[in-house]
Design a protein around this motif. Structure first.
Motif, PDB file in Angstrom:
ATOM      1  N   MET A  92       0.837  -1.208   0.000  1.00 22.17           N
ATOM      2  CA  MET A  92       0.000   0.000   0.000  1.00 22.17           C
ATOM      3  C   MET A  92       0.870   1.255   0.000  1.00 22.17           C
ATOM      4  SD  MET A  92      -3.041  -0.868   2.713  1.00 22.17           S
ATOM      5  CE  MET A  92      -3.413   0.876   3.033  1.00 22.17           C
ATOM      6  N   MET A  93       1.880   1.259   0.875  1.00 16.07           N
ATOM      7  CA  MET A  93       2.719   2.456   0.965  1.00 16.07           C
ATOM      8  C   MET A  93       3.471   2.710  -0.342  1.00 16.07           C
ATOM      9  SD  MET A  93       5.213   3.823   3.956  1.00 16.07           S
ATOM     10  CE  MET A  93       3.756   4.126   4.956  1.00 16.07           C
ATOM     11  N   LYS A  94       3.944   1.636  -0.972  1.00 16.95           N
ATOM     12  CA  LYS A  94       4.656   1.802  -2.250  1.00 16.95           C
ATOM     13  C   LYS A  94       3.712   2.342  -3.327  1.00 16.95           C
ATOM     14  CE  LYS A  94       6.747  -2.318  -1.782  1.00 16.95           C
ATOM     15  NZ  LYS A  94       7.597  -3.497  -2.059  1.00 16.95           N
ATOM     16  N   LYS A  95       2.475   1.822  -3.333  1.00 11.91           N
ATOM     17  CA  LYS A  95       1.498   2.292  -4.332  1.00 11.91           C
ATOM     18  C   LYS A  95       1.191   3.778  -4.120  1.00 11.91           C
ATOM     19  CE  LYS A  95      -3.143   1.550  -6.201  1.00 11.91           C
ATOM     20  NZ  LYS A  95      -2.836   2.725  -7.036  1.00 11.91           N
ATOM     21  N   VAL A  96       0.936   4.144  -2.862  1.00 16.47           N
ATOM     22  CA  VAL A  96       0.619   5.536  -2.548  1.00 16.47           C
ATOM     23  C   VAL A  96       1.757   6.457  -2.971  1.00 16.47           C
ATOM     24  CG1 VAL A  96       0.258   7.167  -0.659  1.00 16.47           C
ATOM     25  CG2 VAL A  96      -0.948   4.990  -0.639  1.00 16.47           C
ATOM     26  N   MET A  97       3.003   6.048  -2.657  1.00 15.88           N
ATOM     27  CA  MET A  97       4.141   6.908  -2.987  1.00 15.88           C
ATOM     28  C   MET A  97       4.281   7.071  -4.494  1.00 15.88           C
ATOM     29  SD  MET A  97       6.891   5.848  -0.027  1.00 15.88           S
ATOM     30  CE  MET A  97       8.030   7.209  -0.319  1.00 15.88           C
ATOM     31  N   LYS A  98       4.010   5.983  -5.236  1.00 22.79           N
ATOM     32  CA  LYS A  98       4.092   6.043  -6.696  1.00 22.79           C
ATOM     33  C   LYS A  98       2.992   6.959  -7.244  1.00 22.79           C
ATOM     34  CE  LYS A  98       4.751   3.001 -10.599  1.00 22.79           C
ATOM     35  NZ  LYS A  98       4.248   1.742 -11.197  1.00 22.79           N
TER      36      LYS A  98
ATOM     37  N   LYS C  60     -11.078  12.055   0.785  1.00 22.74           N
ATOM     38  CA  LYS C  60      -9.918  11.172   0.856  1.00 22.74           C
ATOM     39  C   LYS C  60     -10.151   9.982  -0.053  1.00 22.74           C
ATOM     40  CE  LYS C  60      -8.307  12.282   5.473  1.00 22.74           C
ATOM     41  NZ  LYS C  60      -7.452  11.746   6.532  1.00 22.74           N
ATOM     42  N   ASN C  61      -9.056   9.455  -0.615  1.00 24.99           N
ATOM     43  CA  ASN C  61      -9.210   8.231  -1.405  1.00 24.99           C
ATOM     44  C   ASN C  61      -9.236   7.020  -0.473  1.00 24.99           C
ATOM     45  OD1 ASN C  61      -6.551   7.394  -0.839  1.00 24.99           O
ATOM     46  ND2 ASN C  61      -5.738   8.543  -2.582  1.00 24.99           N
ATOM     47  N   PHE C  62      -9.444   5.858  -1.050  1.00 32.01           N
ATOM     48  CA  PHE C  62      -9.622   4.642  -0.264  1.00 32.01           C
ATOM     49  C   PHE C  62      -8.461   4.380   0.703  1.00 32.01           C
ATOM     50  CE2 PHE C  62      -8.709   0.063   0.128  1.00 32.01           C
ATOM     51  CZ  PHE C  62      -9.809  -0.315   0.870  1.00 32.01           C
ATOM     52  N   MET C  63      -7.243   4.512   0.186  1.00 30.58           N
ATOM     53  CA  MET C  63      -6.055   4.226   1.005  1.00 30.58           C
ATOM     54  C   MET C  63      -5.936   5.212   2.164  1.00 30.58           C
ATOM     55  SD  MET C  63      -3.549   2.072  -0.599  1.00 30.58           S
ATOM     56  CE  MET C  63      -3.318   1.433  -2.256  1.00 30.58           C
ATOM     57  N   GLU C  64      -6.176   6.467   1.856  1.00 31.46           N
ATOM     58  CA  GLU C  64      -6.078   7.499   2.890  1.00 31.46           C
ATOM     59  C   GLU C  64      -7.095   7.262   3.996  1.00 31.46           C
ATOM     60  OE1 GLU C  64      -4.340  11.166   0.142  1.00 31.46           O
ATOM     61  OE2 GLU C  64      -6.509  10.925   0.383  1.00 31.46           O
ATOM     62  N   LYS C  65      -8.318   6.869   3.582  1.00 27.26           N
ATOM     63  CA  LYS C  65      -9.343   6.551   4.579  1.00 27.26           C
ATOM     64  C   LYS C  65      -8.909   5.376   5.438  1.00 27.26           C
ATOM     65  CE  LYS C  65     -13.475   8.155   2.169  1.00 27.26           C
ATOM     66  NZ  LYS C  65     -14.366   7.688   1.099  1.00 27.26           N
ATOM     67  N   MET C  66      -8.310   4.372   4.790  1.00 31.17           N
ATOM     68  CA  MET C  66      -7.898   3.162   5.499  1.00 31.17           C
ATOM     69  C   MET C  66      -6.770   3.481   6.499  1.00 31.17           C
ATOM     70  SD  MET C  66      -7.372  -0.462   3.679  1.00 31.17           S
ATOM     71  CE  MET C  66      -6.440  -1.739   4.548  1.00 31.17           C
ATOM     72  N   PHE C  67      -5.734   4.174   6.014  1.00 29.49           N
ATOM     73  CA  PHE C  67      -4.654   4.592   6.920  1.00 29.49           C
ATOM     74  C   PHE C  67      -5.255   5.385   8.087  1.00 29.49           C
ATOM     75  CE2 PHE C  67      -1.214   4.270   3.491  1.00 29.49           C
ATOM     76  CZ  PHE C  67      -0.473   3.334   4.180  1.00 29.49           C
ATOM     77  N   GLY C  68      -6.132   6.313   7.756  1.00 25.70           N
ATOM     78  CA  GLY C  68      -6.721   7.186   8.764  1.00 25.70           C
ATOM     79  C   GLY C  68      -7.486   6.419   9.841  1.00 25.70           C
ATOM     80  N   LYS C  69      -8.165   5.352   9.418  1.00 24.56           N
ATOM     81  CA  LYS C  69      -8.944   4.576  10.392  1.00 24.56           C
ATOM     82  C   LYS C  69      -8.079   3.662  11.227  1.00 24.56           C
ATOM     83  CE  LYS C  69     -13.629   4.604   8.845  1.00 24.56           C
ATOM     84  NZ  LYS C  69     -14.614   3.973   8.002  1.00 24.56           N
ATOM     85  N   MET C  70      -7.029   3.092  10.599  1.00 26.39           N
ATOM     86  CA  MET C  70      -6.234   2.094  11.302  1.00 26.39           C
ATOM     87  C   MET C  70      -5.203   2.702  12.253  1.00 26.39           C
ATOM     88  SD  MET C  70      -5.696  -0.662   8.279  1.00 26.39           S
ATOM     89  CE  MET C  70      -4.828  -1.787   9.398  1.00 26.39           C
ATOM     90  N   MET C 126       2.694  13.486   5.730  1.00 27.67           N
ATOM     91  CA  MET C 126       1.267  13.811   5.764  1.00 27.67           C
ATOM     92  C   MET C 126       0.636  13.464   4.424  1.00 27.67           C
ATOM     93  SD  MET C 126       1.404  17.474   7.773  1.00 27.67           S
ATOM     94  CE  MET C 126      -0.327  17.872   7.515  1.00 27.67           C
ATOM     95  N   ASP C 127       1.365  13.752   3.348  1.00 20.18           N
ATOM     96  CA  ASP C 127       0.893  13.457   2.011  1.00 20.18           C
ATOM     97  C   ASP C 127       0.773  11.945   1.813  1.00 20.18           C
ATOM     98  OD1 ASP C 127       0.074  13.990  -0.563  1.00 20.18           O
ATOM     99  OD2 ASP C 127       2.098  14.244  -1.363  1.00 20.18           O
ATOM    100  N   VAL C 128       1.802  11.194   2.213  1.00 23.94           N
ATOM    101  CA  VAL C 128       1.800   9.735   2.043  1.00 23.94           C
ATOM    102  C   VAL C 128       0.663   9.101   2.836  1.00 23.94           C
ATOM    103  CG1 VAL C 128       3.062   7.598   2.542  1.00 23.94           C
ATOM    104  CG2 VAL C 128       4.269   9.544   1.545  1.00 23.94           C
ATOM    105  N   LEU C 129       0.485   9.510   4.077  1.00 21.25           N
ATOM    106  CA  LEU C 129      -0.526   8.889   4.933  1.00 21.25           C
ATOM    107  C   LEU C 129      -1.909   9.546   4.792  1.00 21.25           C
ATOM    108  CD1 LEU C 129       1.691   8.416   8.123  1.00 21.25           C
ATOM    109  CD2 LEU C 129       1.084   6.671   6.456  1.00 21.25           C
ATOM    110  N   GLY C 130      -1.982  10.602   3.972  1.00 23.36           N
ATOM    111  CA  GLY C 130      -3.274  11.242   3.742  1.00 23.36           C
ATOM    112  C   GLY C 130      -3.811  11.976   4.955  1.00 23.36           C
ATOM    113  N   ILE C 131      -2.923  12.601   5.712  1.00 24.16           N
ATOM    114  CA  ILE C 131      -3.329  13.357   6.902  1.00 24.16           C
ATOM    115  C   ILE C 131      -3.338  14.850   6.569  1.00 24.16           C
ATOM    116  CG2 ILE C 131      -2.659  13.996   9.264  1.00 24.16           C
ATOM    117  CD1 ILE C 131      -1.466  11.216   9.578  1.00 24.16           C
ATOM    118  N   GLY C 132      -4.478  15.524   6.796  1.00 28.17           N
ATOM    119  CA  GLY C 132      -4.588  16.951   6.521  1.00 28.17           C
ATOM    120  C   GLY C 132      -4.204  17.794   7.720  1.00 28.17           C
ATOM    121  N   LYS C 133      -3.897  19.066   7.460  1.00 34.67           N
ATOM    122  CA  LYS C 133      -3.522  19.974   8.547  1.00 34.67           C
ATOM    123  C   LYS C 133      -4.634  20.102   9.578  1.00 34.67           C
ATOM    124  CE  LYS C 133      -0.178  22.900   6.124  1.00 34.67           C
ATOM    125  NZ  LYS C 133       0.278  24.258   5.818  1.00 34.67           N
TER     126      LYS C 133
END
Lengths: 161, 161, 161
Positions: A92-98, C60-70, C126-133
């Motif tokens: 997931m992290m590699k995909k996001v970074m790409k 947020k996209n799917f991955m960002e939502k997932m990171f954010g929840k977990m 913040m960009d990678v994990l989808g975390i906003g200010k």
């Protein structure tokens, strides 16, 4: 009085993808500013430097074979230090970074080479884990704790990662 | 102008065997070069300093007893940060190091003492984890964050392990 | 010759409760001695700075939502790096610290603000994990690796936690 030089050293002990990315971002950032950077890879950190598709022809004992098989071979196989979920987190992290056009670990490593970052593999750890020079990427140096300390005493920023 | 001294400090936060070995290799390497080295053991790092076969006679509350039982007692009981596999990884690594004549953790700790490495146990962490002075090895010092910072400001190499 | 300043920087990469406590104890200790302290929060370390009860309204996209929840939301939700036992270890440690009148993480963070500790969130992470200010606590700064290195080259103590 001359400016003190802003050398940077890192002991890269961890073989986690996220920590490897962090260390190469700091390394390339510092090198781009014209500073001398030395990364000393030891213990699990050596896995970052392993060739991905290579099987050593050297004679290894049982333990060395076992360590060799169980440890990740190079940047493409590393896991995350947290939320790895059997490798899914790393993917997931590699995909996001790409997707976000952030440099991946192999790209950061290539950049580090071009910026003359000094990459040193710890010979004692290689001995413990049974990793031969033929199994590590080309263009790196080899050394022990004295090599590391020599660089660290000459640096302003020293990190253990 | 006098040479700046090459003092080294380490915060040893981790109680993992591999990280403890790495920290003592750096400590003894630096001390052998004539440098002043201070290791500040805090949180799980305190487990490195616990006596192996000792039960405290002090009154402990429930939590302190629980922490005391669950945490490893001394260098012989520490696990690896990676690939520990219920202690098998730690056993493997110790066997490999012995077979290859690499100093084991107890030997490195003995060497550190002979080289006058300054070993400090963090009193606040001892309080949190309910570890008494009688439970830690002899010949060490005790201190808090001010002790650590005093040494760190006077050092060239400061690591958090 | 003027005294060199005792600036301190920390890269807080880890989002573990115990490591966060250690980093803020060092930070507030150094700041109380009058030193400039910069904490650079990156990767999982960003979780320390998340607001506890807040849901972002940004797309947020799917991955960002997932990171954010977990990922844990703020100091109250962090786990221990060792012996976490599904959160029980973290609860135990917080109870012990409260019982013994040792400052808890939220108290340490409050103290850090009052002592003007410079808290910087890594914008790339913040960009990678989808975390906003909007999801991070108020009164902090934002920056990248150049911001970090600028502070680190000016400091005596630089740690990676």
């Amino acid at each position: 009085m001359a400016e003190e030089n802003n050398n940077t050293t890192m002991v890269v002990f961890s073989g986690d993808l996220d920590k490897a990315i962090a260390s190469f971002i700091i390394a390339t950032g510092a090198a781009a500013m014209g500073d001398r950077v030395t990364m000393f890879f030891t213990f699990w950190g050596l896995n970052v430097l392993r060739k991905e598709n290579y099987t050593s022809t050297e004679n290894k004992n049982f333990m060395e074979k076992m360590f060799g098989k169980m440890m990740p071979k190079g940047p493409g196989k590393l896991g995350l230090s947290k939320m790895n979920m059997g490798g899914m987190g790393a993917k997931m992290m590699k995909k996001v970074m790409k997707d976000k056009n952030i440099s991946t670990l192999p790209e950061l490593m290539e950049m580090a080479k071009e910026l003359d970052v000094n990459i040193v593999a710890c010979t004692m750890s290689m001995d413990v884990l049974g990793i031969g020079k033929d199994e590590l990427i080309d263009g790196i140096d080899y050394g022990g704790v004295a090599t590391y300390l020599g660089e660290a005493y000459d640096a302003k920023v020293n990190l253990f990662i």
